[in-house]
Design a protein around this motif. Structure first.
Motif, PDB file in Angstrom:
ATOM      1  N   THR A  38       9.894  12.074  -1.407  1.00  0.00           N
ATOM      2  CA  THR A  38       9.475  11.901  -2.798  1.00  0.00           C
ATOM      3  C   THR A  38       8.418  10.807  -2.889  1.00  0.00           C
ATOM      4  OG1 THR A  38      11.119  10.192  -3.257  1.00  0.00           O
ATOM      5  CG2 THR A  38      11.807  12.500  -3.576  1.00  0.00           C
ATOM      6  N   GLU A  39       7.851  10.679  -4.075  1.00  0.00           N
ATOM      7  CA  GLU A  39       6.893   9.593  -4.306  1.00  0.00           C
ATOM      8  C   GLU A  39       7.570   8.246  -4.125  1.00  0.00           C
ATOM      9  OE1 GLU A  39       3.200   8.075  -4.688  1.00  0.00           O
ATOM     10  OE2 GLU A  39       3.672  10.213  -4.684  1.00  0.00           O
ATOM     11  N   ASP A  40       8.822   8.128  -4.574  1.00  0.00           N
ATOM     12  CA  ASP A  40       9.578   6.883  -4.382  1.00  0.00           C
ATOM     13  C   ASP A  40       9.786   6.593  -2.894  1.00  0.00           C
ATOM     14  OD1 ASP A  40       9.814   6.192  -7.038  1.00  0.00           O
ATOM     15  OD2 ASP A  40      11.833   6.997  -7.257  1.00  0.00           O
ATOM     16  N   ASP A  41      10.126   7.611  -2.122  1.00  0.00           N
ATOM     17  CA  ASP A  41      10.291   7.431  -0.674  1.00  0.00           C
ATOM     18  C   ASP A  41       9.009   6.895  -0.056  1.00  0.00           C
ATOM     19  OD1 ASP A  41      12.895   8.529  -0.749  1.00  0.00           O
ATOM     20  OD2 ASP A  41      12.119  10.561  -0.373  1.00  0.00           O
ATOM     21  N   PHE A  42       7.890   7.478  -0.459  1.00  0.00           N
ATOM     22  CA  PHE A  42       6.594   7.063   0.082  1.00  0.00           C
ATOM     23  C   PHE A  42       6.281   5.620  -0.305  1.00  0.00           C
ATOM     24  CE2 PHE A  42       1.870   6.982  -0.291  1.00  0.00           C
ATOM     25  CZ  PHE A  42       1.594   7.037   1.065  1.00  0.00           C
ATOM     26  N   ARG A  43       6.532   5.237  -1.540  1.00  0.00           N
ATOM     27  CA  ARG A  43       6.288   3.859  -1.994  1.00  0.00           C
ATOM     28  C   ARG A  43       7.177   2.871  -1.222  1.00  0.00           C
ATOM     29  NH1 ARG A  43       1.683   3.380  -3.284  1.00  0.00           N
ATOM     30  NH2 ARG A  43       1.043   5.232  -4.356  1.00  0.00           N
ATOM     31  N   ILE A  44       8.412   3.246  -0.979  1.00  0.00           N
ATOM     32  CA  ILE A  44       9.318   2.394  -0.209  1.00  0.00           C
ATOM     33  C   ILE A  44       8.757   2.178   1.193  1.00  0.00           C
ATOM     34  CG2 ILE A  44      11.591   2.353   0.902  1.00  0.00           C
ATOM     35  CD1 ILE A  44      12.648   3.699  -1.716  1.00  0.00           C
ATOM     36  N   LEU A  45       8.251   3.243   1.796  1.00  0.00           N
ATOM     37  CA  LEU A  45       7.634   3.119   3.120  1.00  0.00           C
ATOM     38  C   LEU A  45       6.436   2.178   3.076  1.00  0.00           C
ATOM     39  CD1 LEU A  45       7.246   3.906   6.097  1.00  0.00           C
ATOM     40  CD2 LEU A  45       5.926   5.881   5.287  1.00  0.00           C
ATOM     41  N   LEU A  46       5.554   2.358   2.088  1.00  0.00           N
ATOM     42  CA  LEU A  46       4.382   1.482   1.973  1.00  0.00           C
ATOM     43  C   LEU A  46       4.793   0.020   1.805  1.00  0.00           C
ATOM     44  CD1 LEU A  46       1.903   3.429  -0.347  1.00  0.00           C
ATOM     45  CD2 LEU A  46       1.824   3.156   2.143  1.00  0.00           C
ATOM     46  N   ASP A  47       5.767  -0.225   0.959  1.00  0.00           N
ATOM     47  CA  ASP A  47       6.235  -1.589   0.739  1.00  0.00           C
ATOM     48  C   ASP A  47       6.795  -2.189   2.030  1.00  0.00           C
ATOM     49  OD1 ASP A  47       5.498  -1.377  -1.913  1.00  0.00           O
ATOM     50  OD2 ASP A  47       7.543  -1.044  -2.641  1.00  0.00           O
ATOM     51  N   PHE A  48       7.566  -1.394   2.764  1.00  0.00           N
ATOM     52  CA  PHE A  48       8.139  -1.859   4.025  1.00  0.00           C
ATOM     53  C   PHE A  48       7.044  -2.201   5.034  1.00  0.00           C
ATOM     54  CE2 PHE A  48       9.934  -1.005   8.274  1.00  0.00           C
ATOM     55  CZ  PHE A  48      10.999  -1.892   8.263  1.00  0.00           C
ATOM     56  N   VAL A  49       6.055  -1.346   5.157  1.00  0.00           N
ATOM     57  CA  VAL A  49       4.948  -1.578   6.093  1.00  0.00           C
ATOM     58  C   VAL A  49       4.208  -2.861   5.729  1.00  0.00           C
ATOM     59  CG1 VAL A  49       2.685  -0.703   6.804  1.00  0.00           C
ATOM     60  CG2 VAL A  49       4.664   0.821   6.805  1.00  0.00           C
ATOM     61  N   LYS A  50       3.934  -3.050   4.459  1.00  0.00           N
ATOM     62  CA  LYS A  50       3.242  -4.272   4.018  1.00  0.00           C
ATOM     63  C   LYS A  50       4.082  -5.509   4.299  1.00  0.00           C
ATOM     64  CE  LYS A  50       0.632  -1.973   0.394  1.00  0.00           C
ATOM     65  NZ  LYS A  50       0.492  -1.733  -1.044  1.00  0.00           N
ATOM     66  N   GLU A  51       5.361  -5.426   4.021  1.00  0.00           N
ATOM     67  CA  GLU A  51       6.256  -6.560   4.220  1.00  0.00           C
ATOM     68  C   GLU A  51       6.378  -6.940   5.701  1.00  0.00           C
ATOM     69  OE1 GLU A  51      10.980  -7.686   3.620  1.00  0.00           O
ATOM     70  OE2 GLU A  51      10.201  -5.852   2.721  1.00  0.00           O
ATOM     71  N   MET A  52       6.471  -5.970   6.570  1.00  0.00           N
ATOM     72  CA  MET A  52       6.721  -6.232   7.994  1.00  0.00           C
ATOM     73  C   MET A  52       5.472  -6.684   8.747  1.00  0.00           C
ATOM     74  SD  MET A  52       9.929  -5.896   8.453  1.00  0.00           S
ATOM     75  CE  MET A  52      10.041  -6.647   6.848  1.00  0.00           C
ATOM     76  N   GLU A  53       4.297  -6.388   8.221  1.00  0.00           N
ATOM     77  CA  GLU A  53       3.038  -6.821   8.832  1.00  0.00           C
ATOM     78  C   GLU A  53       2.979  -6.485  10.330  1.00  0.00           C
ATOM     79  OE1 GLU A  53       2.957 -10.992   7.749  1.00  0.00           O
ATOM     80  OE2 GLU A  53       1.875 -10.500   5.916  1.00  0.00           O
ATOM     81  N   PHE A  54       3.176  -5.201  10.642  1.00  0.00           N
ATOM     82  CA  PHE A  54       3.078  -4.764  12.029  1.00  0.00           C
ATOM     83  C   PHE A  54       1.676  -5.032  12.568  1.00  0.00           C
ATOM     84  CE2 PHE A  54       6.357  -2.011  10.148  1.00  0.00           C
ATOM     85  CZ  PHE A  54       7.406  -2.297  11.007  1.00  0.00           C
ATOM     86  N   GLU A  55       1.609  -5.406  13.830  1.00  0.00           N
ATOM     87  CA  GLU A  55       0.310  -5.688  14.432  1.00  0.00           C
ATOM     88  C   GLU A  55      -0.483  -4.403  14.703  1.00  0.00           C
ATOM     89  OE1 GLU A  55       2.432  -9.245  14.364  1.00  0.00           O
ATOM     90  OE2 GLU A  55       3.157  -7.364  15.212  1.00  0.00           O
ATOM     91  N   LYS A  56       0.203  -3.351  15.024  1.00  0.00           N
ATOM     92  CA  LYS A  56      -0.427  -2.038  15.240  1.00  0.00           C
ATOM     93  C   LYS A  56       0.436  -0.991  14.563  1.00  0.00           C
ATOM     94  CE  LYS A  56      -3.696  -3.381  18.048  1.00  0.00           C
ATOM     95  NZ  LYS A  56      -5.095  -3.254  17.780  1.00  0.00           N
ATOM     96  N   LEU A  57      -0.198  -0.059  13.886  1.00  0.00           N
ATOM     97  CA  LEU A  57       0.546   0.944  13.138  1.00  0.00           C
ATOM     98  C   LEU A  57      -0.125   2.302  13.282  1.00  0.00           C
ATOM     99  CD1 LEU A  57       2.804   1.472  10.965  1.00  0.00           C
ATOM    100  CD2 LEU A  57       0.970   1.253   9.296  1.00  0.00           C
ATOM    101  N   GLY A  58       0.649   3.287  13.698  1.00  0.00           N
ATOM    102  CA  GLY A  58       0.179   4.664  13.734  1.00  0.00           C
ATOM    103  C   GLY A  58       0.808   5.421  12.576  1.00  0.00           C
ATOM    104  N   LEU A  59       0.105   6.415  12.089  1.00  0.00           N
ATOM    105  CA  LEU A  59       0.582   7.184  10.963  1.00  0.00           C
ATOM    106  C   LEU A  59       0.177   8.636  11.168  1.00  0.00           C
ATOM    107  CD1 LEU A  59       1.918   6.896   8.128  1.00  0.00           C
ATOM    108  CD2 LEU A  59      -0.392   6.733   7.213  1.00  0.00           C
ATOM    109  N   PHE A  60       1.098   9.549  10.927  1.00  0.00           N
ATOM    110  CA  PHE A  60       0.753  10.962  11.012  1.00  0.00           C
ATOM    111  C   PHE A  60       1.487  11.736   9.933  1.00  0.00           C
ATOM    112  CE2 PHE A  60       4.469  10.524  13.654  1.00  0.00           C
ATOM    113  CZ  PHE A  60       5.194  11.697  13.490  1.00  0.00           C
TER     114      PHE A  60
END
Length: 87
Positions: A38-60
């Protein structure tokens, strides 16, 4: 997707690793557009990615594979998967 950990558990684990290893480089890959996302699921993912500040991130974007359980689930429209992937 049968993930066994919660966001909170992953947050705690990442914080523990970063405290224990100051120069740690975290790399990960995420999928968008998994059936039922859902859109909420996607927003939760975006928030998590921003919060964790991964040094390298792949997305598919999810792609249905024949003879898999997820292929039989209601699919996210391809255009929406691409939109989320492009972010």
């Amino acid at each position: 997707m049968n993930r066994r950990g919660s966001r909170q558990e992953y947050r705690k684990l990442i914080a523990k690793l970063r405290r224990a290893i100051p120069d740690l480089t975290l790399r990960t890959t995420f999928m968008v557009g998994y059936p039922g996302e859902t859109e909420d699921d996607f927003r939760i993912l975006l928030d998590f990615v921003k919060e964790m500040e991964f040094e390298k991130l792949g997305l598919f974007a999810y792609s249905a594979e024949t003879n898999t359980p997820a292929a039989d689930l209601p699919q996210v429209p391809q255009s929406l998967k691409e939109e989320r992937w492009k972010g």
